[in-house]
Design a protein around this motif. Structure first.
Motif, PDB file in Angstrom:
ATOM      1  N   PRO A 340      -6.138  -3.080   0.897  1.00 63.17           N
ATOM      2  CA  PRO A 340      -7.123  -2.178   0.290  1.00 63.17           C
ATOM      3  C   PRO A 340      -7.351  -0.981   1.223  1.00 63.17           C
ATOM      4  CG  PRO A 340      -8.224  -4.102   1.230  1.00 63.17           C
ATOM      5  CD  PRO A 340      -6.759  -4.275   1.498  1.00 63.17           C
ATOM      6  N   ILE A 341      -7.517   0.231   0.639  1.00 62.62           N
ATOM      7  CA  ILE A 341      -7.759   1.400   1.494  1.00 62.62           C
ATOM      8  C   ILE A 341      -9.156   1.317   2.109  1.00 62.62           C
ATOM      9  CG2 ILE A 341      -8.027   3.934   1.540  1.00 62.62           C
ATOM     10  CD1 ILE A 341      -5.757   4.148  -0.398  1.00 62.62           C
ATOM     11  N   LYS A 342     -10.120   0.966   1.255  1.00 60.57           N
ATOM     12  CA  LYS A 342     -11.497   0.877   1.752  1.00 60.57           C
ATOM     13  C   LYS A 342     -12.093  -0.468   1.393  1.00 60.57           C
ATOM     14  CE  LYS A 342     -13.046   5.690   1.815  1.00 60.57           C
ATOM     15  NZ  LYS A 342     -12.759   6.462   0.585  1.00 60.57           N
ATOM     16  N   GLU A 343     -13.156  -0.805   2.067  1.00 59.70           N
ATOM     17  CA  GLU A 343     -13.937  -2.013   1.816  1.00 59.70           C
ATOM     18  C   GLU A 343     -14.210  -2.207   0.304  1.00 59.70           C
ATOM     19  OE1 GLU A 343     -14.816  -4.115   4.199  1.00 59.70           O
ATOM     20  OE2 GLU A 343     -16.223  -5.365   3.071  1.00 59.70           O
ATOM     21  N   GLU A 344     -14.499  -1.084  -0.397  1.00 62.84           N
ATOM     22  CA  GLU A 344     -14.881  -1.168  -1.825  1.00 62.84           C
ATOM     23  C   GLU A 344     -13.745  -1.706  -2.703  1.00 62.84           C
ATOM     24  OE1 GLU A 344     -15.769   2.519  -0.413  1.00 62.84           O
ATOM     25  OE2 GLU A 344     -16.747   0.811   0.586  1.00 62.84           O
ATOM     26  N   GLN A 345     -12.497  -1.565  -2.240  1.00 61.48           N
ATOM     27  CA  GLN A 345     -11.380  -2.024  -3.082  1.00 61.48           C
ATOM     28  C   GLN A 345     -10.937  -3.459  -2.756  1.00 61.48           C
ATOM     29  OE1 GLN A 345     -10.410   1.437  -1.565  1.00 61.48           O
ATOM     30  NE2 GLN A 345     -11.886   2.036  -3.145  1.00 61.48           N
ATOM     31  N   LYS A 346     -11.678  -4.080  -1.843  1.00 65.57           N
ATOM     32  CA  LYS A 346     -11.276  -5.407  -1.368  1.00 65.57           C
ATOM     33  C   LYS A 346     -11.107  -6.413  -2.513  1.00 65.57           C
ATOM     34  CE  LYS A 346     -14.054  -7.718   1.376  1.00 65.57           C
ATOM     35  NZ  LYS A 346     -14.914  -7.878   2.579  1.00 65.57           N
ATOM     36  N   ARG A 370      -8.091  -4.218   8.899  1.00 60.85           N
ATOM     37  CA  ARG A 370      -7.578  -3.094   9.683  1.00 60.85           C
ATOM     38  C   ARG A 370      -7.495  -1.814   8.872  1.00 60.85           C
ATOM     39  NH1 ARG A 370      -3.026  -6.742  12.568  1.00 60.85           N
ATOM     40  NH2 ARG A 370      -2.750  -7.341  10.417  1.00 60.85           N
ATOM     41  N   LYS A 371      -7.483  -0.699   9.560  1.00 66.04           N
ATOM     42  CA  LYS A 371      -7.254   0.609   8.934  1.00 66.04           C
ATOM     43  C   LYS A 371      -5.815   0.625   8.413  1.00 66.04           C
ATOM     44  CE  LYS A 371     -10.920   3.333   9.738  1.00 66.04           C
ATOM     45  NZ  LYS A 371     -11.781   2.340  10.313  1.00 66.04           N
ATOM     46  N   MET A 372      -5.589   1.453   7.363  1.00 66.38           N
ATOM     47  CA  MET A 372      -4.285   1.492   6.702  1.00 66.38           C
ATOM     48  C   MET A 372      -3.115   1.666   7.679  1.00 66.38           C
ATOM     49  SD  MET A 372      -2.671   1.175   3.938  1.00 66.38           S
ATOM     50  CE  MET A 372      -4.124   1.007   2.912  1.00 66.38           C
ATOM     51  N   ALA A 373      -3.187   2.678   8.560  1.00 69.39           N
ATOM     52  CA  ALA A 373      -2.055   2.970   9.452  1.00 69.39           C
ATOM     53  C   ALA A 373      -1.706   1.747  10.304  1.00 69.39           C
ATOM     54  CB  ALA A 373      -2.391   4.155  10.346  1.00 69.39           C
ATOM     55  N   LYS A 374      -2.716   1.098  10.844  1.00 70.38           N
ATOM     56  CA  LYS A 374      -2.505  -0.098  11.681  1.00 70.38           C
ATOM     57  C   LYS A 374      -1.887  -1.237  10.876  1.00 70.38           C
ATOM     58  CE  LYS A 374      -4.010  -0.107  16.061  1.00 70.38           C
ATOM     59  NZ  LYS A 374      -2.809   0.585  16.516  1.00 70.38           N
ATOM     60  N   ALA A 375      -2.433  -1.438   9.659  1.00 66.94           N
ATOM     61  CA  ALA A 375      -1.947  -2.530   8.812  1.00 66.94           C
ATOM     62  C   ALA A 375      -0.473  -2.312   8.446  1.00 66.94           C
ATOM     63  CB  ALA A 375      -2.798  -2.629   7.553  1.00 66.94           C
ATOM     64  N   LEU A 376      -0.112  -1.037   8.160  1.00 69.94           N
ATOM     65  CA  LEU A 376       1.277  -0.724   7.805  1.00 69.94           C
ATOM     66  C   LEU A 376       2.216  -0.922   8.992  1.00 69.94           C
ATOM     67  CD1 LEU A 376       0.876   2.441   5.528  1.00 69.94           C
ATOM     68  CD2 LEU A 376       1.611   0.130   4.846  1.00 69.94           C
ATOM     69  N   GLU A 377       1.731  -0.500  10.145  1.00 66.90           N
ATOM     70  CA  GLU A 377       2.531  -0.627  11.369  1.00 66.90           C
ATOM     71  C   GLU A 377       2.862  -2.103  11.625  1.00 66.90           C
ATOM     72  OE1 GLU A 377       1.532   0.065  15.969  1.00 66.90           O
ATOM     73  OE2 GLU A 377       0.702   1.615  14.630  1.00 66.90           O
TER      74      GLU A 377
END
Ligand code: AMP
Length: 424
Positions: A340-346, A370-377
């Motif tokens: 999810p990008i933000k908490e609201e989309q969880k 995690r933030k998107m960039a970290k999660a993707l990495e």
């Protein structure tokens, strides 16, 4: 011994090692079903008396034995056959024969650890009980062949022998059972001189030496020589004819037997007929083996029940798949992570992950917040195939962003079409 290390001879399996083991277990189960075997599950811990009743002396000496808190003398199973024999003489006693029983699980032997030899290892065990006919022996050999074929191994070989040949000779020469067992055990270790030394008669020594030394190009030629050699020994001759009948059934069904070995003996004393082992050229240790044991059920107090079985060494077959680089189907499956990008989309994101799982697609959910960039990495590092990015704007249109992590491309996809898109 450190408490942070497994006990000597026992292992933690991770990643490819764990995958290879479970792949082989799956293939063993599939193969058992193809031959009409029914799975049974028996305890790892068994009464000491049951296990010691008829495992060979050698295995008996290598069992893990202890008293439980109730003071019962128990042991970890060193093989499955004793447990299956118990079933045959109790719950299955009045069932129509034959039984075809399959089991898989860990077994325990105090062996000297080395590559392919552990103190805790896995076996797939197949028992066909109730038939003394060569068809039953052939069925077990064909099943073993199918197992290695289904696993995807190449260049494997089958070695065939018959304990009735050597025992027949020794019986007629008046050698007692205890000495016979000791001789077969030495022969199993290829310690032939020590085996022959147990015989007092020179004539008997020479007969056995001659038989053991027989070598031929083909299995059929070896049988022919064994025939000549056992002339005048009734029981040994009967054993050779039995071996010939089994060989014929197996080879005419399209399974090749590379070696017939008159000197071949296997550790377990309970074998009474045909015995065999499976090898790959990469190792000199057997991947599996089995044979006929017509008197075991009787020793457990059951009625006379001829039986034939085989145990496959799952760990060794798994090692062989790794050495031969057999492609495991399981590792080919696409891996997905839903972020999810933000908490609201969880909540929405978690629902999408569930939909994928319901459609049979393995999906991980980003549980670290995690933030998107970290999660993707992280997903990239772990070689995940697709990241499904759940954001507010796309959700409004019933869509998500699917990022192909290997190709570094991405596109918007309707949530409805997500499963079918990933599957292809
Ligand atoms: P057995 O019950 O002795 O006939 O063994 C059947 C198969 O189990 C062998 O052919 C091996 O593949 C496997 N096996 C036996 N002992 C070990 C061990 N200590 N470690 C790993 N595999 C084993």
């Amino acid at each position: 011994m450190s408490m942070f290390q497994p006990v000597r001879g026992m292992r933690d399996l991770l990643n490819q090692d764990a995958d290879a083991l479970s792949y082989v277990i799956g293939k063993a189960r599939e193969t058992s079903a193809l031959y009409g075997f029914k799975e049974v599950v028996t305890p790892v811990v068994e009464p000491f008396e049951l296990l010691s009743a008829k495992s060979g002396e050698e295995i008996r000496q290598r069992m893990f034995i202890f008293d439980d808190l109730g003071g019962r003398k128990v042991a970890l199973r060193p093989e499955f056959t004793a447990s299956i024999a118990r079933l045959a003489t109790t719950v299955l006693k009045n069932e129509p024969k034959p039984f075809r029983l399959f089991s898989v699980g860990s077994v325990y032997r105090y062996d000297e650890p080395q590559k392919g030899r552990y103190r805790e290892f896995w076996q797939a065990n197949f028992e066909l009980m109730g038939s003394g006919k060569p068809e039953a022996d052939a069925e077990i050999i064909l099943l073993s062949n199918s197992l290695l074929q289904n696993v995807g191994l190449t260049g494997y070989t089958l070695k065939l022998g018959h304990v009735g040949v050597v025992r027949g000779l020794l019986n007629q020469e008046g050698v007692d059972d205890v000495t016979q067992n000791a001789i077969l055990q030495k022969m199993d270790k290829k310690d032939y001189d020590a085996a022959f030394a147990l015989l007092t008669s020179k004539k008997c020594q020479n007969t056995l030496r001659g038989l053991v030394g027989l070598k031929s190009e083909t299995a059929v030629e070896t049988i022919e020589k064994m025939r000549e050699y056992t002339r005048g020994y009734d029981k040994a001759s009967t054993a050779v004819e039995n071996l010939a009948a089994i060989l014929k059934l197996v080879t005419e069904s399209g399974c090749e037997i590379q070696t017939v070995d008159p000197a071949f003996a296997r550790g377990l004393e309970y074998y009474t007929g045909m015995i065999f082992e499976l090898y790959v050229p990469q190792f000199d240790i057997a991947l599996g083996g089995g044979g006929r044991y017509d008197r075991l059920i009787e020793t457990f107090g059951g009625e006379e029940t001829p039986a034939v079985g085989m145990a496959a060494g799952i760990d060794r077959i798994a090692l062989a798949t790794q050495v031969q680089k057999t492609v495991l189907k399981k590792t080919q499956q696409k891996r997905v992570i839903v972020i999810p990008i933000k908490e609201e989309q969880k909540m929405q994101a978690l629902k999408i992950a569930q939909t994928l799982r319901d459609a049979g697609i393995p999906a991980e959910f980003e549980v670290m917040g995690r933030k998107m960039a970290k999660a993707l990495e992280d997903a990239d590092k772990r070689k995940v195939d697709y990241a499904i990015i759940v954001g507010e704007r796309e959700l409004k249109e019933g869509k998500v962003v699917v990022k192909d992590l290997a190709n570094r491309t991405q596109e918007e996809i309707e949530i409805e079409a997500l499963a079918s898109k990933i599957r292809k």
